[in-house]
Motif scaffolding. Structure first.
Motif, PDB file in Angstrom:
ATOM      1  N   ARG A 129       0.862  -1.183   0.000  1.00 21.90           N
ATOM      2  CA  ARG A 129       0.000   0.000   0.000  1.00 21.90           C
ATOM      3  C   ARG A 129       0.893   1.226   0.000  1.00 21.90           C
ATOM      4  O   ARG A 129       1.625   1.458   0.951  1.00 21.90           O
ATOM      5  CB  ARG A 129      -0.913   0.013   1.221  1.00 21.90           C
ATOM      6  CG  ARG A 129      -1.735  -1.246   1.343  1.00 21.90           C
ATOM      7  CD  ARG A 129      -3.176  -1.202   1.101  1.00 21.90           C
ATOM      8  NE  ARG A 129      -3.920  -0.094   1.553  1.00 21.90           N
ATOM      9  CZ  ARG A 129      -4.998   0.316   0.887  1.00 21.90           C
ATOM     10  NH1 ARG A 129      -5.375  -0.287  -0.194  1.00 21.90           N
ATOM     11  NH2 ARG A 129      -5.683   1.337   1.329  1.00 21.90           N
ATOM     12  N   ASP A 130       0.820   2.003  -1.068  1.00 27.21           N
ATOM     13  CA  ASP A 130       1.658   3.185  -1.217  1.00 27.21           C
ATOM     14  C   ASP A 130       0.815   4.441  -1.080  1.00 27.21           C
ATOM     15  O   ASP A 130      -0.303   4.514  -1.571  1.00 27.21           O
ATOM     16  CB  ASP A 130       2.349   3.173  -2.587  1.00 27.21           C
ATOM     17  CG  ASP A 130       3.243   1.959  -2.750  1.00 27.21           C
ATOM     18  OD1 ASP A 130       4.055   1.710  -1.849  1.00 27.21           O
ATOM     19  OD2 ASP A 130       3.112   1.262  -3.758  1.00 27.21           O
ATOM     20  N   ARG A 131       1.380   5.438  -0.415  1.00 26.13           N
ATOM     21  CA  ARG A 131       0.731   6.732  -0.223  1.00 26.13           C
ATOM     22  C   ARG A 131       1.613   7.780  -0.879  1.00 26.13           C
ATOM     23  O   ARG A 131       2.805   7.854  -0.587  1.00 26.13           O
ATOM     24  CB  ARG A 131       0.568   7.030   1.253  1.00 26.13           C
ATOM     25  CG  ARG A 131      -0.024   8.378   1.541  1.00 26.13           C
ATOM     26  CD  ARG A 131      -0.076   8.612   3.055  1.00 26.13           C
ATOM     27  NE  ARG A 131      -0.550   9.933   3.354  1.00 26.13           N
ATOM     28  CZ  ARG A 131      -1.820  10.263   3.481  1.00 26.13           C
ATOM     29  NH1 ARG A 131      -2.738   9.340   3.321  1.00 26.13           N
ATOM     30  NH2 ARG A 131      -2.170  11.487   3.752  1.00 26.13           N
ATOM     31  N   ALA A 132       1.019   8.583  -1.760  1.00 23.89           N
ATOM     32  CA  ALA A 132       1.775   9.624  -2.445  1.00 23.89           C
ATOM     33  C   ALA A 132       1.129  10.980  -2.184  1.00 23.89           C
ATOM     34  O   ALA A 132      -0.077  11.140  -2.344  1.00 23.89           O
ATOM     35  CB  ALA A 132       1.837   9.355  -3.937  1.00 23.89           C
ATOM     36  N   VAL A 133       1.948  11.940  -1.777  1.00 23.61           N
ATOM     37  CA  VAL A 133       1.495  13.310  -1.596  1.00 23.61           C
ATOM     38  C   VAL A 133       2.283  14.144  -2.589  1.00 23.61           C
ATOM     39  O   VAL A 133       3.515  14.158  -2.556  1.00 23.61           O
ATOM     40  CB  VAL A 133       1.738  13.793  -0.151  1.00 23.61           C
ATOM     41  CG1 VAL A 133       1.310  15.243  -0.003  1.00 23.61           C
ATOM     42  CG2 VAL A 133       0.996  12.900   0.837  1.00 23.61           C
TER      43      VAL A 133
END
Length: 192
Positions: A36-40
């Motif tokens: 699970r990747d989170r990109a801002v």
């Protein structure tokens, strides 16, 4: 945490759960991976295989609502010339179950079922909604189940299974479903 620098960046997060930060105003390319990747990032950034954050993800579109999943499924059932027996879509519980009835199961499985299977794959397998349980069944005109496919995903375990009436085993080879390995050649399909 992976952080982009000034200018255009390409960040490949690889496997695992990652947090990626690219807020420099440039066009950045963010590639997630397994986990699970989170990109801002910025509005100009391009995300691929990123599940969380504000970057537009081109592989994981926003979740479909239960009503939109139902509408797409019902349209596919009609297109395949089948009768809808039951449809259960539980997005919070991640459950999708579809049962259709047809008067000609051999011809349906061989020629028309993929119209439903294609939509089933789009709304369940390849969406951000990761269904934990998927079931697709086909009944003949007398209400007997002639085909059933199921997918169950739990903590670290995934199982896929199918059951086919022996008369129709040769009719399911073209279905775009993972069905496990078949030992020996199936009998020919009675439909042409």
């Amino acid at each position: 945490m992976l952080v982009g620098g000034p200018g255009r960046d390409t960040i490949d997060a690889g496997g695992g759960d990652d947090t990626i930060l690219t807020t420099d105003g440039a066009h950045d390319r963010i590639e997630g991976g397994p986990g699970r990747d989170r990109a801002v990032g910025d509005r100009a950034d391009f995300g691929y295989d990123v599940e969380l954050g504000n970057v537009r993800d081109h592989r994981h579109p926003p979740e479909l609502s239960s009503s939109r999943i139902r509408a797409r499924t019902i349209a596919a059932v009609r297109k395949s010339h089948a009768t809808l027996v039951s449809l259960v879509v539980r997005v919070p519980r991640k459950r999708y179950e579809l049962v259709v009835r047809v008067p000609d199961p051999a011809a349906y499985l061989l020629h028309r079922a993929n119209a439903v299977v294609t939509v089933l794959n789009r709304v369940t397998v390849s969406r951000a909604v990761r269904f934990q349980r998927i079931r697709f069944s086909v009944m003949d005109g007398h209400g007997r189940k002639v085909f059933e496919w199921s997918y169950t995903r739990g903590q670290g375990v995934t199982s896929v299974g199918s059951r086919v009436d022996p008369r129709f085993k040769g009719c399911t080879g073209s279905l775009d479903l993972r069905q496990g390995e078949e030992l020996g050649a199936p009998p020919p399909c009675p439909a042409r």
